[in-house]
Design a protein around this motif. Structure first.
Motif, PDB file in Angstrom:
ATOM      1  N   THR A 146       0.829  -1.203   0.000  1.00 42.68           N
ATOM      2  CA  THR A 146       0.000   0.000   0.000  1.00 42.68           C
ATOM      3  C   THR A 146       0.861   1.249   0.000  1.00 42.68           C
ATOM      4  O   THR A 146       0.572   2.230  -0.693  1.00 42.68           O
ATOM      5  N   ALA A 147       1.952   1.236   0.757  1.00 47.52           N
ATOM      6  CA  ALA A 147       2.871   2.370   0.778  1.00 47.52           C
ATOM      7  C   ALA A 147       3.496   2.584  -0.598  1.00 47.52           C
ATOM      8  O   ALA A 147       3.566   3.717  -1.104  1.00 47.52           O
ATOM      9  N   ARG A 148       3.946   1.507  -1.203  1.00 46.33           N
ATOM     10  CA  ARG A 148       4.569   1.614  -2.524  1.00 46.33           C
ATOM     11  C   ARG A 148       3.569   2.127  -3.551  1.00 46.33           C
ATOM     12  O   ARG A 148       3.884   2.978  -4.386  1.00 46.33           O
ATOM     13  N   GLU A 149       2.345   1.609  -3.488  1.00 42.96           N
ATOM     14  CA  GLU A 149       1.305   2.033  -4.434  1.00 42.96           C
ATOM     15  C   GLU A 149       0.986   3.516  -4.277  1.00 42.96           C
ATOM     16  O   GLU A 149       0.758   4.226  -5.261  1.00 42.96           O
ATOM     17  N   ALA A 150       0.961   3.987  -3.029  1.00 43.40           N
ATOM     18  CA  ALA A 150       0.670   5.398  -2.790  1.00 43.40           C
ATOM     19  C   ALA A 150       1.705   6.291  -3.458  1.00 43.40           C
ATOM     20  O   ALA A 150       1.388   7.393  -3.909  1.00 43.40           O
ATOM     21  N   VAL A 151       2.939   5.811  -3.534  1.00 44.98           N
ATOM     22  CA  VAL A 151       4.008   6.601  -4.146  1.00 44.98           C
ATOM     23  C   VAL A 151       3.958   6.523  -5.667  1.00 44.98           C
ATOM     24  O   VAL A 151       4.103   7.540  -6.366  1.00 44.98           O
ATOM     25  N   LEU A 152       3.744   5.336  -6.207  1.00 43.18           N
ATOM     26  CA  LEU A 152       3.927   5.106  -7.638  1.00 43.18           C
ATOM     27  C   LEU A 152       2.678   5.284  -8.479  1.00 43.18           C
ATOM     28  O   LEU A 152       2.784   5.399  -9.707  1.00 43.18           O
ATOM     29  N   THR A 153       1.504   5.306  -7.864  1.00 41.67           N
ATOM     30  CA  THR A 153       0.269   5.387  -8.645  1.00 41.67           C
ATOM     31  C   THR A 153      -0.095   6.836  -8.933  1.00 41.67           C
ATOM     32  O   THR A 153      -0.417   7.599  -8.037  1.00 41.67           O
ATOM     33  N   GLY A 154      -0.058   7.195 -10.197  1.00 39.20           N
ATOM     34  CA  GLY A 154      -0.470   8.534 -10.597  1.00 39.20           C
ATOM     35  C   GLY A 154       0.504   9.598 -10.148  1.00 39.20           C
ATOM     36  O   GLY A 154       1.629   9.336  -9.730  1.00 39.20           O
ATOM     37  N   GLY A 155       0.051  10.845 -10.227  1.00 42.52           N
ATOM     38  CA  GLY A 155       0.892  11.959  -9.821  1.00 42.52           C
ATOM     39  C   GLY A 155       1.636  12.567 -10.997  1.00 42.52           C
ATOM     40  O   GLY A 155       2.058  11.848 -11.918  1.00 42.52           O
ATOM     41  N   LYS A 156       1.784  13.879 -10.990  1.00 45.37           N
ATOM     42  CA  LYS A 156       2.407  14.585 -12.106  1.00 45.37           C
ATOM     43  C   LYS A 156       3.913  14.799 -11.895  1.00 45.37           C
ATOM     44  O   LYS A 156       4.599  15.306 -12.770  1.00 45.37           O
ATOM     45  N   ARG A 157       4.417  14.489 -10.715  1.00 42.48           N
ATOM     46  CA  ARG A 157       5.829  14.693 -10.367  1.00 42.48           C
ATOM     47  C   ARG A 157       6.204  16.179 -10.496  1.00 42.48           C
ATOM     48  O   ARG A 157       7.281  16.531 -10.986  1.00 42.48           O
ATOM     49  N   ILE A 158       5.301  17.039 -10.042  1.00 41.85           N
ATOM     50  CA  ILE A 158       5.500  18.477 -10.179  1.00 41.85           C
ATOM     51  C   ILE A 158       6.705  18.945  -9.373  1.00 41.85           C
ATOM     52  O   ILE A 158       7.520  19.750  -9.839  1.00 41.85           O
ATOM     53  N   ARG A 159       6.842  18.451  -8.154  1.00 36.12           N
ATOM     54  CA  ARG A 159       7.917  18.938  -7.284  1.00 36.12           C
ATOM     55  C   ARG A 159       9.287  18.546  -7.799  1.00 36.12           C
ATOM     56  O   ARG A 159      10.213  19.353  -7.808  1.00 36.12           O
ATOM     57  N   SER A 160       9.424  17.318  -8.242  1.00 40.32           N
ATOM     58  CA  SER A 160      10.714  16.914  -8.796  1.00 40.32           C
ATOM     59  C   SER A 160      10.993  17.626 -10.119  1.00 40.32           C
ATOM     60  O   SER A 160      12.150  17.906 -10.452  1.00 40.32           O
ATOM     61  N   THR A 161       9.954  17.957 -10.864  1.00 43.32           N
ATOM     62  CA  THR A 161      10.132  18.686 -12.114  1.00 43.32           C
ATOM     63  C   THR A 161      10.642  20.099 -11.857  1.00 43.32           C
ATOM     64  O   THR A 161      11.590  20.566 -12.506  1.00 43.32           O
ATOM     65  N   ASP A 194      -8.537  15.301   6.111  1.00 39.15           N
ATOM     66  CA  ASP A 194      -9.700  15.807   5.385  1.00 39.15           C
ATOM     67  C   ASP A 194     -10.796  14.755   5.218  1.00 39.15           C
ATOM     68  O   ASP A 194     -11.845  15.047   4.642  1.00 39.15           O
ATOM     69  N   ALA A 195     -10.542  13.533   5.680  1.00 40.79           N
ATOM     70  CA  ALA A 195     -11.492  12.425   5.507  1.00 40.79           C
ATOM     71  C   ALA A 195     -11.862  12.248   4.033  1.00 40.79           C
ATOM     72  O   ALA A 195     -13.015  12.002   3.679  1.00 40.79           O
ATOM     73  N   SER A 196     -10.858  12.366   3.164  1.00 37.10           N
ATOM     74  CA  SER A 196     -11.079  12.229   1.719  1.00 37.10           C
ATOM     75  C   SER A 196     -11.185  10.754   1.340  1.00 37.10           C
ATOM     76  O   SER A 196     -10.428   9.924   1.838  1.00 37.10           O
ATOM     77  N   ASN A 197     -12.097  10.466   0.433  1.00 42.53           N
ATOM     78  CA  ASN A 197     -12.314   9.081   0.021  1.00 42.53           C
ATOM     79  C   ASN A 197     -11.542   8.684  -1.233  1.00 42.53           C
ATOM     80  O   ASN A 197     -11.273   7.499  -1.442  1.00 42.53           O
ATOM     81  N   THR A 198     -11.240   9.665  -2.079  1.00 43.18           N
ATOM     82  CA  THR A 198     -10.538   9.343  -3.321  1.00 43.18           C
ATOM     83  C   THR A 198      -9.367  10.294  -3.534  1.00 43.18           C
ATOM     84  O   THR A 198      -9.379  11.438  -3.093  1.00 43.18           O
ATOM     85  N   ARG A 199      -8.398   9.783  -4.243  1.00 40.31           N
ATOM     86  CA  ARG A 199      -7.218  10.553  -4.624  1.00 40.31           C
ATOM     87  C   ARG A 199      -6.742   9.998  -5.952  1.00 40.31           C
ATOM     88  O   ARG A 199      -6.529   8.805  -6.089  1.00 40.31           O
ATOM     89  N   ARG A 200      -6.613  10.866  -6.952  1.00 45.00           N
ATOM     90  CA  ARG A 200      -6.183  10.446  -8.286  1.00 45.00           C
ATOM     91  C   ARG A 200      -7.109   9.367  -8.849  1.00 45.00           C
ATOM     92  O   ARG A 200      -6.679   8.434  -9.530  1.00 45.00           O
ATOM     93  N   GLY A 201      -8.405   9.494  -8.526  1.00 42.21           N
ATOM     94  CA  GLY A 201      -9.396   8.570  -9.047  1.00 42.21           C
ATOM     95  C   GLY A 201      -9.418   7.207  -8.381  1.00 42.21           C
ATOM     96  O   GLY A 201     -10.130   6.306  -8.832  1.00 42.21           O
ATOM     97  N   ARG A 202      -8.677   7.028  -7.291  1.00 39.25           N
ATOM     98  CA  ARG A 202      -8.601   5.752  -6.589  1.00 39.25           C
ATOM     99  C   ARG A 202      -8.904   5.970  -5.115  1.00 39.25           C
ATOM    100  O   ARG A 202      -8.830   7.100  -4.614  1.00 39.25           O
ATOM    101  N   PRO A 203      -9.245   4.901  -4.383  1.00 43.87           N
ATOM    102  CA  PRO A 203      -9.452   5.063  -2.935  1.00 43.87           C
ATOM    103  C   PRO A 203      -8.196   5.595  -2.260  1.00 43.87           C
ATOM    104  O   PRO A 203      -7.078   5.204  -2.616  1.00 43.87           O
ATOM    105  N   THR A 204      -8.360   6.501  -1.323  1.00 47.13           N
ATOM    106  CA  THR A 204      -7.219   7.003  -0.564  1.00 47.13           C
ATOM    107  C   THR A 204      -6.638   5.875   0.283  1.00 47.13           C
ATOM    108  O   THR A 204      -7.262   4.836   0.481  1.00 47.13           O
ATOM    109  N   ALA A 205      -5.424   6.091   0.795  1.00 49.37           N
ATOM    110  CA  ALA A 205      -4.726   5.025   1.518  1.00 49.37           C
ATOM    111  C   ALA A 205      -5.540   4.531   2.707  1.00 49.37           C
ATOM    112  O   ALA A 205      -5.674   3.314   2.919  1.00 49.37           O
ATOM    113  N   HIS A 206      -6.103   5.444   3.504  1.00 49.41           N
ATOM    114  CA  HIS A 206      -6.824   4.996   4.701  1.00 49.41           C
ATOM    115  C   HIS A 206      -8.101   4.252   4.336  1.00 49.41           C
ATOM    116  O   HIS A 206      -8.498   3.325   5.054  1.00 49.41           O
TER     117      HIS A 206
END
Length: 380
Positions: free
Chosen positions: A68-83, A124-136
Motif C-alpha cells: 500500500t505504501a509503494r502504491e501510494a508513491v507510484l500510482t499517478g501523480g504529475k511529479r511536479i515537485r521533482s520537475t 480531510d477524511a477524503s475518500n478518493t485521490r487520483r481517481g482511486r481510494p485514498t490510503a486509509h
C-alpha cells in the motif's frame, strides 16, 4: 541537456531544444518532461522494491502494508515537485551536467509529497485521490476483507499515518543516495528541512481554519496557500535544485527563483481551489465540492463572503448545508471566481517578470515559462 542520461543507461532526455517553427514552450515541455518523470519513477521503483523486500523480511503481515505504501508513491501523480527541482538545478548548471548524481534527491521530493498527501487525506477524511481510494480507505477495506476485529476506519487511519511517516523516512534515505559533495548536501538538507517545516505550518493553519472559520480572512487563507502549497510545490523545490547545483544563497538566481516560486505556487493552489469546486471529477480524480461541503475557508470562499452583498451573504449562509451545486452557483455570483482568475493571472505575470531578469540557462527559462502557464491553467 542533450543526451543527458536520466535513469541508468535506459532513458535519455533529448533533443537539445525545439526545432524551427515550433512553439518553444510546448516543444521544450514535450521533449523533456515525459522522460524526466519516467526517470524519477524508475528511481522510485528501484528504491521501493528493495525497501519493500526489507519490510517483508520483518514479518509476512508487512506485505500488504508495504504494498500500500509503494502504491501510494507510484500510482499517478504529475511529479511536479521533482520537475521544478530539476529545472531549478538545470537552470543553474546549464545543459551539459549529468543528471544521475542528483536524480535520487529529485525523486526524494515525491516521497515527501506522498507523506503529505496521505496525512492530508486522513485529516480531510477524503475518500478518493487520483481517481482511486485514498490510503486509509483502501486499508479499511483490507481490514474488512481479512475479517479483523475492531473498527476498520480507525485501523485504516492509524496505518495510513504510519505509511505517511514511512514515506518521510524513505525520502531521507533516498536523498542520501545523491552523489554530491558532503558540504553541498548539507545545504540541500537545510533547504529540504525548511520545506518540511513550512509544509507542516501550512497544514496546521489549514486545519485551524476549518475549526475557526469565524476568525478567518482572505489574508489568512492566502497564508495557508503560501505555506501549505506554494512553498513545497514550487518555491522550495526550485531552491532545492539551486542548492543541488551549488548556487550560493546570495546569488541573484536565488532571488529570482524565490519570487517566481511563490507566485507560481500561489497560482497553482488558487487554481486547485477552483478545480475543487468547479472541476471535472473525471479529470481531477477527486469529487467536486468537498471544500464547500465542509465549509473549508479557502481563498475562494473567503473572497465570496468578502465580495457578497448582504442578500448574497444571507443566501450563502442558508445554502451552506444544502446542495453543493447551489452553493457553487452562489459563490460564482459574488464575483469570487472572476477575482480568483484575476489573481492567478497576476501571479503568472509576476513569475514571468522575475524570470525575465534571472541569470538562468535559456532552455530552463523556456521550460519554467511553460510550467508557470501550465500550473496556472491546468484542468486536473
Amino acid at each position: 541537456m542533450a543526451n543527458d542520461a536520466v535513469a541508468g543507461n535506459v532513458t535519455r532526455v533529448a533533443p537539445a531544444g525545439p526545432g524551427d517553427g515550433d512553439d518553444p514552450v510546448r516543444a521544450v515541455l514535450a521533449a523533456y518532461t515525459h522522460d524526466l518523470v519516467t526517470a524519477v519513477d524508475e528511481t522510485l521503483d528501484t528504491f521501493l522494491t528493495a525497501e519493500v523486500d526489507t519490510l517483508n523480511d520483518i514479518d509476512p503481515s508487512m506485505g500488504s502494508f508495504a504494498a500500500t505504501a509503494r502504491e501510494a508513491v507510484l500510482t499517478g501523480g504529475k511529479r511536479i515537485r521533482s520537475t521544478f527541482a530539476y529545472w531549478g538545478w538545470r537552470g543553474a548548471v546549464g545543459g551539459t551536467a549529468a543528471l544521475p548524481p542528483v536524480l535520487p534527491a529529485l525523486a526524494a521530493l515525491e516521497l515527501l509529497h506522498t507523506f503529505a498527501l496521505v496525512h492530508d487525506d486522513v485529516m480531510d477524511a477524503s475518500n478518493t485521490r487520483r481517481g482511486r481510494p485514498t490510503a486509509h480507505v483502501a486499508l479499511a477495506e483490507q481490514h474488512v476483507a481479512a475479517g479483523h476485529r475492531g473498527d476498520p476506519g480507525r485501523f485504516g487511519e492509524a496505518v495510513a499515518v504510519l505509511i505517511g511517516d514511512l514515506c518521510m523516512v524513505w525520502a531521507d534515505q533516498l536523498m542520501g543516495h545523491a552523489s554530491v559533495p558532503s558540504a553541498r548536501l548539507f545545504e540541500v538538507r537545510r533547504c529540504y528541512d525548511q520545506m518540511r517545516v513550512e509544509t507542516v505550518a501550512g497544514q496546521y493553519l489549514d486545519v485551524l481554519g476549518e475549526n475557526d472559520p469565524a476568525n478567518w480572512s482572505v489574508d489568512r487563507a492566502l497564508r495557508v496557500v503560501r505555506y501549505k502549497t506554494a512553498s513545497y510545490t514550487v518555491q522550495r523545490p526550485l531552491l532545492f535544485g539551486a542548492c543541488l547545483a551549488g548556487v550560493p544563497a546570495d546569488d541573484p538566481l536565488v532571488s529570482a527563483y524565490t519570487r517566481y516560486g511563490l507566485a507560481v505556487g500561489e497560482a497553482f493552489q488558487l487554481r486547485d481551489d477552483l478545480l475543487g469546486v468547479y472541476g471535472d471529477p473525471a479529470a481531477t480524480g477527486k469529487p467536486a465540492g468537498d471544500d464547500l461541503r465542509t465549509g473549508k475557508p479557502t481563498t475562494l470562499l473567503m473572497l465570496a463572503r468578502e465580495l457578497a452583498t448582504p442578500a448574497q451573504l444571507t443566501a450563502l449562509d442558508r445554502a451552506a448545508d444544502g446542495p453543493v451545486d447551489t452553493l457553487a452557483g452562489l459563490v460564482a455570483e459574488t464575483g469570487a471566481v472572476t477575482r480568483v482568475e484575476q489573481m492567478i493571472a497576476e501571479r503568472v505575470n509576476d513569475a514571468l517578470t522575475a524570470l525575465d531578469a534571472a541569470p538562468v540557462d535559456q532552455t530552463a527559462r523556456t521550460a519554467l515559462t511553460g510550467l508557470a502557464t501550465a500550473a496556472a491553467n491546468r484542468r486536473a
